[in-house]
Design an enzyme around this catalytic site. Sequence first.
Site, PDB file in Angstrom:
ATOM      1  N   CYS A 222       0.954  -1.187  -0.271  1.00 24.86           N
ATOM      2  CA  CYS A 222      -0.110   0.152  -0.536  1.00 24.86           C
ATOM      3  C   CYS A 222       1.138   1.532   0.041  1.00 24.86           C
ATOM      4  CB  CYS A 222      -0.785   0.360   0.958  1.00 24.86           C
ATOM      5  SG  CYS A 222      -0.437  -0.323   3.232  1.00 24.86           S
TER       6      CYS A 222
ATOM      7  N   GLU B  88      -7.498   8.090   4.221  1.00 21.80           N
ATOM      8  CA  GLU B  88      -6.692   8.613   3.129  1.00 21.80           C
ATOM      9  C   GLU B  88      -8.503   7.781   1.831  1.00 21.80           C
ATOM     10  OE1 GLU B  88      -2.991   6.210   3.082  1.00 21.80           O
ATOM     11  OE2 GLU B  88      -4.084   4.800   2.572  1.00 21.80           O
TER      12      GLU B  88
END
Length: 204
Positions: free
Chosen positions: A89, A136
Amino acid sequence: MTVNEVVASNGTARVASGDTGAVQTDALILVDAADRVVGRLSKTRCHEGKGVLHRAFSLMIFNTAGDLLIQQRSASKRLWPLYWSNSCCSHPRSGEDMETATRRRLQEELGIACPLQFLYKFQYQAQFDATGSEHELCSVFIGSCAEPIAVDPNEISAWRWIDPYELESQLSTSPAGVKFTPWFTMEWVRIWRDHRDAVLALRA
């Protein structure tokens, strides 16, 4: 299940997402809830306090047997050190599109290249402690790879392949000493609920 421990080749860690003590060189892309760009900000500041919403991605990489690659985050990570998480990620850099960013990060962190399939995008905020968090708008992808894994030891403490059904069991029972990152937990619940056929179709 074998856990592959990773030993760093030197004592210097690279700048990593969420590390607040290092000099930041790459600005992250700030977005609104509709993923429209609203600005740029350093990685350090994006992750301070309750965080500032920024664009990100999470990758789930499977082998030909259908097992998922999971990694234990480096002990040097500012946020969620030594927690187990998804294969990879990160964030697109300023001026970088998602395809370029995901391809770059797969090579940097895992030493591989493979086609990716977009599944969905979601927004979340997760607080690690009083001083840092993730906030996010995250795009989630899956992919299958038969290449050997060559991880970056400054990013990853250990890694292993895990059967999706075993992962389901571990996420529900929380075995002693095993901690998972909050975004990975959220992502996997939705993947296994809404996109299980796509995951199982990756098996050779």
